[in-house]
Scaffold this active site. Structure first.
Site: not given
Ligand code: THU
Length: 165
Positions: A71, A80
């Site tokens: 958020a 990754e």
């Protein structure tokens, strides 16, 4: 340097890629299916942009990850870095190839922060295979995605600093 878009369903493209990057065809297809499958584990309610990653270790194991958003937007983490965080904390040290998959076309490439993160743990020759939504792919070596890169070897080794005081 090849940046052409290849197809994972074209055996000539796959075998040419495997030869150039010392991969088995089964490893290539596993990297594709695992990175594409990892998209389903993404937590991306804000961007709705799913990214999956799969890392092949030198001893033939796969570690997968996906993006995890927050958020507080900048706190979110790319696929990754999630995958490499898992790999490193699970004790893996040597990596043969990295795959990243998204739902777009042409293939998306790792962001700058992820390129630097990967640089910490991989040889400059490591191939990064980028798959689009249809299984088309682009493959480039880390040194092509991150030229003139800064890495751990540039810093004095821990313990070799001159004593202070
Ligand atoms: N994202 C990745 O996971 N990897 C990248 O290399 C590029 C961007 C994620 C971050 C964010 O959750 C979403 O994609 C949109 O930027």
């Amino acid at each position: 340097m090849s940046t052409s878009i290849l197809s994972s369903t074209d055996e000539a493209h796959v075998s040419q890629t495997c030869k150039a990057y010392s991969l088995e065809s089964t490893q290539f297809h596993a990297l594709h299916s695992r990175s594409a499958g990892a998209k389903a584990t993404a937590y991306c309610p804000y961007s709705q942009f799913r990214v999956g990653a799969s890392i092949l270790t030198d001893d033939g194991q796969y570690i997968d990850g996906a993006n995890v958003e927050n958020a507080s937007y900048p706190v979110g983490t790319c696929a990754e870095r999630v995958a490499f965080g898992k790999a490193i904390t699970e004790g893996h040290k040597k990596f043969k190839a990295i795959a990243v998959a998204t739902d777009i076309s042409p293939p998306a490439s790792p962001c700058g922060m992820c390129r630097q993160f990967i640089r910490e743990f991989c040889e400059l020759q490591t191939p990064i295979i980028m798959f689009d939504k249809d299984g088309n792919f682009v493959v480039m070596r880390l040194e092509q995605l991150l030229p003139l890169s800064f890495g751990p070897e540039a810093l004095p080794r821990p313990g070799s600093l001159p004593a202070r005081g």
